[in-house]
Motif scaffolding. Structure first.
Motif, PDB file in Angstrom:
ATOM      1  N   TRP A 117       2.013  -0.171  -2.904  1.00 32.07           N
ATOM      2  CA  TRP A 117       2.949   0.805  -3.463  1.00 32.07           C
ATOM      3  C   TRP A 117       2.594   2.211  -2.983  1.00 32.07           C
ATOM      4  O   TRP A 117       3.471   2.993  -2.633  1.00 32.07           O
ATOM      5  N   LEU A 173       8.918   4.856  -8.824  1.00 28.28           N
ATOM      6  CA  LEU A 173       8.000   5.725  -9.552  1.00 28.28           C
ATOM      7  C   LEU A 173       7.953   5.350 -11.032  1.00 28.28           C
ATOM      8  O   LEU A 173       6.888   5.288 -11.635  1.00 28.28           O
ATOM      9  N   VAL A 174       9.099   5.077 -11.606  1.00 25.43           N
ATOM     10  CA  VAL A 174       9.166   4.723 -13.018  1.00 25.43           C
ATOM     11  C   VAL A 174       8.469   3.388 -13.266  1.00 25.43           C
ATOM     12  O   VAL A 174       7.705   3.238 -14.234  1.00 25.43           O
ATOM     13  N   SER A 175       8.684   2.416 -12.388  1.00 24.14           N
ATOM     14  CA  SER A 175       8.071   1.098 -12.589  1.00 24.14           C
ATOM     15  C   SER A 175       6.554   1.171 -12.430  1.00 24.14           C
ATOM     16  O   SER A 175       5.819   0.530 -13.180  1.00 24.14           O
ATOM     17  N   MET A 176       6.064   1.956 -11.469  1.00 22.42           N
ATOM     18  CA  MET A 176       4.611   2.076 -11.304  1.00 22.42           C
ATOM     19  C   MET A 176       4.000   2.874 -12.441  1.00 22.42           C
ATOM     20  O   MET A 176       2.867   2.606 -12.848  1.00 22.42           O
ATOM     21  N   THR A 177       4.739   3.835 -12.990  1.00 22.32           N
ATOM     22  CA  THR A 177       4.248   4.569 -14.153  1.00 22.32           C
ATOM     23  C   THR A 177       4.102   3.627 -15.345  1.00 22.32           C
ATOM     24  O   THR A 177       3.104   3.674 -16.076  1.00 22.32           O
ATOM     25  N   GLY A 178       5.055   2.735 -15.518  1.00 18.60           N
ATOM     26  CA  GLY A 178       4.946   1.733 -16.578  1.00 18.60           C
ATOM     27  C   GLY A 178       3.785   0.782 -16.345  1.00 18.60           C
ATOM     28  O   GLY A 178       3.047   0.431 -17.267  1.00 18.60           O
ATOM     29  N   ALA A 196       1.023   1.419 -14.606  1.00 20.35           N
ATOM     30  CA  ALA A 196      -0.215   2.165 -14.839  1.00 20.35           C
ATOM     31  C   ALA A 196      -0.411   2.434 -16.334  1.00 20.35           C
ATOM     32  O   ALA A 196      -1.546   2.457 -16.821  1.00 20.35           O
ATOM     33  N   GLY A 197       0.686   2.619 -17.063  1.00 18.37           N
ATOM     34  CA  GLY A 197       0.580   2.801 -18.512  1.00 18.37           C
ATOM     35  C   GLY A 197       0.036   1.553 -19.204  1.00 18.37           C
ATOM     36  O   GLY A 197      -0.818   1.652 -20.096  1.00 18.37           O
TER      37      GLY A 197
END
Length: 142
Positions: free
Chosen positions: A81, A96-101, A103-104
């Motif tokens: 990614w 970006l949103v999916s990787m932020t989720g 990583a969250g």
């Protein structure tokens, strides 16, 4: 339809025949093994199987190993990614949103493991509130 499977059946027949011939020849031509007590004992890496077994490891070792594997695999998923980040974000922001989720979830799992004490190497003593008090109690009973 059966003509398509003919090579597969032939290969299975050849493999089974080879196994049967090899086993038969090994029985007929091989040396007969005489059984004795030395050959019948269990082999454990050159150690004689006498006495106590190896001491048990704490479950903490296995727990840390499992956590390492889990977090390591999650980090491996982040490398492709990161390499394609510019191209993915240029197309749309869902990457970006999916990787932020992702990583969250990873951060939540890490905080949960810390709160549970999974990464703490301090020995747990039941009934003691402080490690110093536990050491004093152990010394008094010994």
């Amino acid at each position: 339809m059966s003509s398509q499977f003919l090579p597969v059946f032939f290969q299975i027949l050849v493999a089974a025949g080879f196994a049967a011939v090899t086993l038969t020849l090994s029985v007929l031509l091989g040396k007969s093994a005489r059984r004795n007590d030395t050959k019948d004992t269990a082999y454990e890496c050159g150690m004689l199987p006498i006495g106590e077994g190896a001491p048990r490891f704490s479950v903490k070792f296995y727990l840390v190993a499992m956590l390492f594997v889990i977090f390591d695999i999650e980090v491996v998923f982040m490398y492709p990614w990161a390499v394609q980040f510019r191209d993915l974000v240029a197309q749309n922001a869902t990457a970006l949103v999916s990787m932020t989720g992702f990583a969250g979830i990873l951060a939540f799992a890490y905080v949960y493991a810390l709160k549970k004490g999974a990464l703490s190497w301090k020995p747990e003593v039941k009934g003691a509130t402080e490690p110093a008090a536990a050491a004093v109690e152990e010394g008094a009973t010994a």
